[in-house]
Design an enzyme around this catalytic site. Structure first.
Site, short mmCIF file in Angstrom:
data_model
loop_
_atom_site.label_atom_id
_atom_site.label_comp_id
_atom_site.label_asym_id
_atom_site.label_seq_id
_atom_site.Cartn_x
_atom_site.Cartn_y
_atom_site.Cartn_z
N HIS A 101 1.82 4.56 -2.79
CA HIS A 101 1.98 6.01 -2.63
C HIS A 101 3.35 6.44 -3.14
O HIS A 101 3.51 7.47 -3.79
CB HIS A 101 1.89 6.41 -1.16
CG HIS A 101 0.51 6.36 -0.58
ND1 HIS A 101 -0.56 7.00 -1.16
CD2 HIS A 101 0.03 5.77 0.54
CE1 HIS A 101 -1.65 6.80 -0.40
NE2 HIS A 101 -1.31 6.06 0.63
N HIS B 216 3.52 6.72 -6.78
CA HIS B 216 2.78 7.91 -7.23
C HIS B 216 3.72 9.12 -7.22
O HIS B 216 3.73 9.94 -8.14
CB HIS B 216 1.58 8.13 -6.30
CG HIS B 216 0.48 8.94 -6.89
ND1 HIS B 216 -0.63 9.30 -6.18
CD2 HIS B 216 0.29 9.48 -8.12
CE1 HIS B 216 -1.45 10.02 -6.94
NE2 HIS B 216 -0.91 10.15 -8.12
N HIS C 223 0.83 -1.21 0.00
CA HIS C 223 0.00 0.00 0.00
C HIS C 223 0.87 1.26 0.00
O HIS C 223 0.74 2.13 -0.87
CB HIS C 223 -0.91 -0.03 1.23
CG HIS C 223 -1.74 1.21 1.41
ND1 HIS C 223 -3.08 1.26 1.11
CD2 HIS C 223 -1.41 2.45 1.85
CE1 HIS C 223 -3.54 2.47 1.35
NE2 HIS C 223 -2.54 3.22 1.81
N GLU C 224 1.76 1.35 0.96
CA GLU C 224 2.61 2.54 1.05
C GLU C 224 3.51 2.66 -0.17
O GLU C 224 3.83 3.76 -0.63
CB GLU C 224 3.44 2.53 2.34
CG GLU C 224 2.62 2.56 3.62
CD GLU C 224 1.61 3.71 3.67
OE1 GLU C 224 1.89 4.78 3.11
OE2 GLU C 224 0.54 3.52 4.27
ZN LIG Z 1 -2.54 5.22 2.18
#
Ligand SMILES: [Zn+2]
Length: 705
Positions: free
Chosen positions: A501, A504, A497-498
């Site tokens: 980010h 991104h 998940h991280e």
């Molecule tokens: Zn998050």
């Protein structure tokens, strides 16, 4: 699991973060490494040279420098143009942003008394500085002139978007307010900033101040060997002669609640967690919450909005609180019904064991674990040996390679803020440098809870291409003397998940830093991170990384199937505790009259309204809801759910192609990441899938239809 948003109300615009060599006109500041030139690999901050004491003086100096840059823009005798006003504003404050980025990263992940004090001191000063720029009428007049000429300026789409966003934020910052009202707004912002810092500190104190000392081995149940070892080490650290100490950090509390047969101990730990900030002691957060909610309302009113939620959401993909309530209301009844069914089954199981009394919240995880073991013969700790943290990180890297052709090279020589960190250079397949990724894995007292990403340097491309530097932070169980750090499946999911980010931020390819990477609306920002969680449990991806840390055997697919079945069993609970927190957040921030009742009553009424059952607490009660009272997520906690709609919808499109790495779609997906926040969330989404988002995939995924 959040991307840290440090600045209230998106005034961040003025503090875009770039990292360029600085002209050192003031030589006396040379001994402060934060203000000096950074001769480090790819210009990362020289964490080895920076002392905690350096931040306050460096920040103050950088604020001064930023003020001078602003004055120059305001006093420019030439008529306002896009370049001499909008772009000049966008690129101002470089020094300040590179310092504050380093400061927020370190004070979040490796704080100490000096940094805590610095945060307290700097937080109001930075807010005041931002306000001064955001409320500078002369500056706004120039922006307004350019804005009114925008049709004739032949701007590119990104330039136009930057101008419109900047203008919008000016209006929302209160630049049009008159005298006393404007002063009041400044006061409110300053006070809110102080309050949110105190809230976070109280919470950290409350979390660290609690311990459950267990001395009888049978009370441990079957907690994993690695947790047993770290609980024993914790006991030694806290001066106990023997036994095990469990704390309120998630890696400690959750497994204990799942496995300890000692009901009173579970209750003690559970209540310790649930009452943080609500103990009527010096760390109490209740008065802070009331003051914050009321100040936020007052500020929204000053700016012409009915409520704080209206103010915040007008800038999001969802646009209105009604749209959010509508989405939540589509999910809530099925989730609550499912949770009630589960509660009845769990409660019956407890009665069958001959235990008297009411089934309690502190019993929930224990019996879920039992039912999982009985019905699915599964315990999540069984997955740990297959998720050694280095292998999981490697898995994330391999996924990035498969989708986008990215390569990761260990940058051992890069300075770090803690010896446990790993730093990587990120490259294209052909070796082109993309950026730098800092990863900080293990839980420790100097780190705040949860997992998050932040940026040390944003990508931009005005006069030259500035590459991004991003960080990932986790609270994984540290290795012990005997075992490496072994993650549960859920923790492994957090890593992916991280990492989403991080990608991104890393893949950003825009002109302006303030529109780069994760600078997207709050209800869009969790989409690229959540979507990564889908890949990590696909058999063909697991085969790449989920290997037993001793035998090297790939995690058996039966275990994953069993886990998925077992996990879907508690989906009602998870959705309910999450949505309850969403409603709580929205209720605190949809008020249109100041709150007069106390926090407990407010919360009780909010939960009664949606019919929350006693055995489930909102995922965060108000007094430890750091996302909304000390992070940047007020009226925004729903964002995870909103993003989940986008995530389920998008991953379903990958599945539909018959190839989860479908090159065409992966390319479009990468394009969306690289566009950062240079378009509206809806436009980014339409570019990706050629249509607006649909909720069906999410309902199906959750088993709600
Ligand atoms: Zn998050």
């Amino acid at each position: 699991m959040n991307k840290v948003i440090v600045i209230v109300l998106g005034i961040f615009l003025f503090l875009s973060c770039k990292n360029e060599t600085v002209n050192e006109s003031d030589t006396k500041m040379n001994d402060n490494p934060l203000l000096a030139e950074w001769n480090t690999p790819f210009g990362v901050p020289p964490f080895d040279l920076i002392q905690s004491e350096d931040y306050v003086p460096a920040c103050r100096e950088a604020i001064k420098m930023h003020k001078e840059e602003i004055d120059k823009i305001v006093n420019n005798e030439e008529a306002p143009t896009f370049k001499n006003t909008i772009e000049a504003l966008e690129t101002s404050g470089k020094m300040l942003s590179r310092i504050t980025s380093a400061f927020y990263a370190v004070s979040g992940a490796n704080t100490n008394d000096v940094l805590k004090e610095a945060r307290k001191v700097l937080s109001p000063e930075l807010t005041a500085h931002r306000d001064e720029i955001a409320l500078n009428e002369e500056l706004f007049k120039r922006v307004d002139v350019v804005f009114n000429q925008r049709e004739e300026l032949n701007l590119t789409a990104e330039e136009l978007f930057l101008l419109e966003e900047m203008h919008k934020r000016y209006i929302r910052s209160g630049v049009n307010l008159e005298g006393a009202q404007k002063e009041r707004l400044k006061e409110i912002n300053k006070r809110l900033s102080e309050l949110s810092t105190i809230f976070g500190e109280n919470l950290l104190n409350e979390t660290n101040g609690f311990e459950l000392h267990v001395t009888d081995k049978k009370d441990l149940g079957n907690v994993s060997e690695s947790l047993k070892a770290s609980a024993a080490e914790e006991a030694v650290k806290r001066g106990k002669e023997s036994g095990w100490v469990f704390t309120l950090q998630r890696p400690s509390i959750n497994p204990f609640l799942q496995t300890s047969p000692n009901r009173e101990f579970r209750e003690k730990l559970f209540q310790g967690y649930a009452l943080r900030g609500d103990n009527d002691n010096k760390n109490d957060n209740k008065d802070i919450i009331i003051e914050m909610a009321n100040l936020r309302l007052e500020r929204a009113n000053l700016l012409g909005f009915r409520s704080h939620a209206d103010l915040v959401l007008s800038n999001n993909m969802s646009e209105t609180a009604d749209a959010v309530y509508e989405l939540m209301d589509q999910l809530w009844p099925s989730a609550l019904e499912m949770a009630k069914k589960d509660r009845d089954a769990l409660s019956e199981m407890m009665k069958n064991e001959g235990i008297e009394g009411d089934f309690r919240g502190s019993d929930w995880r224990y019996y879920v674990d039992k039912i999982r073991t009985k019905r699915y013969n599964f315990n999540e700790d069984e997955t740990r040996p297959y998720f050694e943290f280095n292998s999981v990180r490697e898995g994330a890297f391999m996924l990035a390679d498969k989708l986008f052709g990215l390569q990761f090279k260990l940058l051992d020589e890069a300075p770090k803020w803690h010896e446990d960190q790993q730093v990587y250079e990120v490259l294209e397949t052909d070796g082109t440098h993309i950026g730098v990724l800092y990863m900080d894995f293990f839980t420790r007292e100097s780190k705040r809870g949860g997992a998050w990403m932040n940026e040390l340097r944003e990508q931009s491309n005005i006069d030259e291409f500035i590459t991004p530097i991003v960080t990932n932070n986790f609270n994984f169980p540290p290795p012990t003397k005997d075992t490496p750090s072994l993650l549960s499946f859920t923790e492994a999911q957090t890593l992916f998940h991280e990492f989403g980010h991080a990608l991104h931020g890393l893949l950003s390819n825009v002109k302006y830093g303030s529109l780069s990477g994760t600078n997207v609306p709050r209800d869009f920002v969790e989409f690229p991170s959540q979507v990564m969680e889908n890949w990590m449990s696909e058999p063909e991806v697991l085969a790449l990384y989920a290997k037993h840390y001793i035998t090297g055997e790939v995690i058996p697919l039966e275990m994953i199937d069993k886990m998925n079945e077992a996990n879907s069993f508690n989906e009602g609970f998870r959705t309910v505790e999450y949505l309850a927190a969403v409603y709580l957040d929205l209720d605190w921030h949809s008020i249109t009259e100041p709150v007069e009742k106390d926090v407990r009553t407010f919360e009780k009424e909010a939960m009664e309204k949606i019919g929350l059952i006693d055995e489930i607490l909102p995922r965060y009660r108000s007094t430890y809801f750091a996302h909304i009272f000390s992070g940047g997520y007020s009226s925004g906690y729903y964002s995870y759910q909103w993003s989940e709609v986008l995530d389920a919808d998008t991953y379903n499109e990958f599945k539909k192609t018959g190839d989860i790495f479908d090159a065409d779609l992966a390319k479009k997906y990468r394009k969306m990441l690289s566009d950062g926040g240079s378009k509206s969330g809806m436009d980014l989404y339409k570019d990706l899938l050629g249509r607006t988002p649909e909720i069906e995939s999410l309902l199906k995924k959750k088993g709600f239809n």
